[in-house]
Design a protein around this motif. Structure first.
Motif, PDB file in Angstrom:
ATOM      1  N   SER A   2       0.826  -1.195   0.000  1.00 16.78           N
ATOM      2  CA  SER A   2       0.000   0.000   0.000  1.00 16.78           C
ATOM      3  C   SER A   2       0.865   1.252   0.000  1.00 16.78           C
ATOM      4  O   SER A   2       1.813   1.351   0.774  1.00 16.78           O
ATOM      5  CB  SER A   2      -0.899  -0.014   1.245  1.00 16.78           C
ATOM      6  OG  SER A   2      -1.626   1.171   1.332  1.00 16.78           O
ATOM      7  N   LYS A   4       0.031   4.290   0.952  1.00 17.71           N
ATOM      8  CA  LYS A   4      -0.246   5.236   2.028  1.00 17.71           C
ATOM      9  C   LYS A   4       0.677   4.986   3.208  1.00 17.71           C
ATOM     10  O   LYS A   4       1.316   3.961   3.306  1.00 17.71           O
ATOM     11  CB  LYS A   4      -1.709   5.141   2.452  1.00 17.71           C
ATOM     12  CG  LYS A   4      -2.065   3.848   3.136  1.00 17.71           C
ATOM     13  CD  LYS A   4      -3.516   3.847   3.517  1.00 17.71           C
ATOM     14  CE  LYS A   4      -3.856   2.539   4.202  1.00 17.71           C
ATOM     15  NZ  LYS A   4      -5.217   2.472   4.597  1.00 17.71           N
ATOM     16  N   SER A 103      -7.745  -2.487  -3.969  1.00 19.20           N
ATOM     17  CA  SER A 103      -8.780  -1.487  -3.801  1.00 19.20           C
ATOM     18  C   SER A 103      -8.571  -0.481  -4.926  1.00 19.20           C
ATOM     19  O   SER A 103      -7.434  -0.167  -5.277  1.00 19.20           O
ATOM     20  CB  SER A 103      -8.630  -0.804  -2.436  1.00 19.20           C
ATOM     21  OG  SER A 103      -9.512   0.283  -2.323  1.00 19.20           O
ATOM     22  N   THR A 104      -9.652   0.028  -5.495  1.00 20.03           N
ATOM     23  CA  THR A 104      -9.495   0.912  -6.654  1.00 20.03           C
ATOM     24  C   THR A 104      -9.642   2.393  -6.344  1.00 20.03           C
ATOM     25  O   THR A 104      -9.309   3.214  -7.179  1.00 20.03           O
ATOM     26  CB  THR A 104     -10.509   0.534  -7.746  1.00 20.03           C
ATOM     27  OG1 THR A 104     -11.825   0.587  -7.208  1.00 20.03           O
ATOM     28  CG2 THR A 104     -10.212  -0.839  -8.289  1.00 20.03           C
ATOM     29  N   HIS A 105     -10.165   2.763  -5.189  1.00 17.15           N
ATOM     30  CA  HIS A 105     -10.362   4.190  -4.875  1.00 17.15           C
ATOM     31  C   HIS A 105      -9.752   4.534  -3.529  1.00 17.15           C
ATOM     32  O   HIS A 105     -10.447   4.434  -2.519  1.00 17.15           O
ATOM     33  CB  HIS A 105     -11.845   4.542  -4.872  1.00 17.15           C
ATOM     34  CG  HIS A 105     -12.489   4.344  -6.204  1.00 17.15           C
ATOM     35  ND1 HIS A 105     -12.220   5.127  -7.283  1.00 17.15           N
ATOM     36  CD2 HIS A 105     -13.373   3.430  -6.625  1.00 17.15           C
ATOM     37  CE1 HIS A 105     -12.933   4.722  -8.308  1.00 17.15           C
ATOM     38  NE2 HIS A 105     -13.637   3.686  -7.934  1.00 17.15           N
ATOM     39  N   PRO A 106      -8.531   4.926  -3.411  1.00 17.22           N
ATOM     40  CA  PRO A 106      -7.483   4.968  -4.423  1.00 17.22           C
ATOM     41  C   PRO A 106      -6.944   3.569  -4.643  1.00 17.22           C
ATOM     42  O   PRO A 106      -7.176   2.661  -3.834  1.00 17.22           O
ATOM     43  CB  PRO A 106      -6.414   5.857  -3.802  1.00 17.22           C
ATOM     44  CG  PRO A 106      -6.541   5.582  -2.342  1.00 17.22           C
ATOM     45  CD  PRO A 106      -8.031   5.367  -2.106  1.00 17.22           C
ATOM     46  N   PHE A 107      -6.164   3.389  -5.705  1.00 11.14           N
ATOM     47  CA  PHE A 107      -5.614   2.069  -5.980  1.00 11.14           C
ATOM     48  C   PHE A 107      -4.615   1.692  -4.895  1.00 11.14           C
ATOM     49  O   PHE A 107      -3.706   2.450  -4.579  1.00 11.14           O
ATOM     50  CB  PHE A 107      -4.912   2.006  -7.343  1.00 11.14           C
ATOM     51  CG  PHE A 107      -4.308   0.648  -7.576  1.00 11.14           C
ATOM     52  CD1 PHE A 107      -5.108  -0.391  -7.995  1.00 11.14           C
ATOM     53  CD2 PHE A 107      -2.975   0.401  -7.311  1.00 11.14           C
ATOM     54  CE1 PHE A 107      -4.578  -1.665  -8.171  1.00 11.14           C
ATOM     55  CE2 PHE A 107      -2.435  -0.858  -7.477  1.00 11.14           C
ATOM     56  CZ  PHE A 107      -3.238  -1.899  -7.915  1.00 11.14           C
ATOM     57  N   GLU A 108      -4.818   0.512  -4.331  1.00  7.06           N
ATOM     58  CA  GLU A 108      -3.914  -0.048  -3.335  1.00  7.06           C
ATOM     59  C   GLU A 108      -3.918  -1.560  -3.503  1.00  7.06           C
ATOM     60  O   GLU A 108      -4.931  -2.130  -3.903  1.00  7.06           O
ATOM     61  CB  GLU A 108      -4.375   0.254  -1.914  1.00  7.06           C
ATOM     62  CG  GLU A 108      -4.382   1.710  -1.523  1.00  7.06           C
ATOM     63  CD  GLU A 108      -4.884   1.867  -0.105  1.00  7.06           C
ATOM     64  OE1 GLU A 108      -4.034   1.880   0.805  1.00  7.06           O
ATOM     65  OE2 GLU A 108      -6.093   1.961   0.085  1.00  7.06           O
ATOM     66  N   GLU A 126     -11.112  -1.067   7.028  1.00  2.00           N
ATOM     67  CA  GLU A 126     -10.285  -0.831   5.845  1.00  2.00           C
ATOM     68  C   GLU A 126     -10.232  -2.048   4.934  1.00  2.00           C
ATOM     69  O   GLU A 126     -10.233  -1.917   3.720  1.00  2.00           O
ATOM     70  CB  GLU A 126      -8.863  -0.435   6.265  1.00  2.00           C
ATOM     71  CG  GLU A 126      -8.787   0.927   6.913  1.00  2.00           C
ATOM     72  CD  GLU A 126      -7.374   1.290   7.337  1.00  2.00           C
ATOM     73  OE1 GLU A 126      -6.416   0.574   6.959  1.00  2.00           O
ATOM     74  OE2 GLU A 126      -7.230   2.291   8.048  1.00  2.00           O
ATOM     75  N   HIS A 129     -12.710  -2.898   1.904  1.00  2.00           N
ATOM     76  CA  HIS A 129     -12.618  -2.186   0.635  1.00  2.00           C
ATOM     77  C   HIS A 129     -11.754  -2.919  -0.384  1.00  2.00           C
ATOM     78  O   HIS A 129     -11.669  -2.498  -1.530  1.00  2.00           O
ATOM     79  CB  HIS A 129     -12.073  -0.771   0.851  1.00  2.00           C
ATOM     80  CG  HIS A 129     -12.979   0.064   1.704  1.00  2.00           C
ATOM     81  ND1 HIS A 129     -14.216   0.484   1.284  1.00  2.00           N
ATOM     82  CD2 HIS A 129     -12.830   0.519   2.967  1.00  2.00           C
ATOM     83  CE1 HIS A 129     -14.788   1.174   2.237  1.00  2.00           C
ATOM     84  NE2 HIS A 129     -13.971   1.214   3.280  1.00  2.00           N
TER      85      HIS A 129
END
Length: 140
Positions: A2, A4, A103-108, A126, A129
């Protein structure tokens, strides 16, 4: 996986009797994390054969042992961490569900283990998602 900021996860050092298995799992996870997805899945499916499903308690104990011995696995290296947890469980005779997802929103992208139908050591708000793209469960 990820992008983030990831808070460093920590755990106390495991009991001495768990350390050899945890260190072996950590050592084996590094090269496995560098395999292609196809090869990684094949290896993990092979390793899960004839194991019993891991309980949440077993998976949590394995996770804590890995995090207690390796600060490297407490950060953003979710793929290595999840592989090490699965291997640690396998060394003790069980196998959790090993998952990767996006996850696509945001991409992770993320990797984790599940036991008793719930993610181990993950924030449930989390993880919902993520769309599971690969899952390795116990093979018979």
């Amino acid at each position: 996986m990820s992008p983030k900021m990831v808070a460093l996860q920590r755990a106390d050092a495991p009991p001495w009797r768990l350390r050899p298995a945890a260190l072996l799992a950590i050592a084996l996870a590094w090269p496995l994390a560098r395999c292609s997805p196809h090869r990684l899945r094949a290896v993990l499916q092979f390793l899960s054969m004839a194991a019993r499903p891991a309980t949440a308690e077993e998976a949590e104990r394995a996770r804590n042992a890995i995090l207690g011995l390796s600060m490297r696995h407490g950060g953003p290296r979710c793929l290595e961490r999840s592989i090490a947890i699965a291997l640690m469980c396998r060394l003790r005779g069980s196998w959790p569900d090993w998952c990767t997802g996006v996850s696509t929103h945001p991409f992770e992208a993320h990797a984790w283990v599940e036991a008793d139908g719930r993610p181990i050591g993950e924030n449930p708000d989390e993880i919902i998602h993520f769309f599971i793209t690969m899952k390795v469960s116990v093979c018979s």
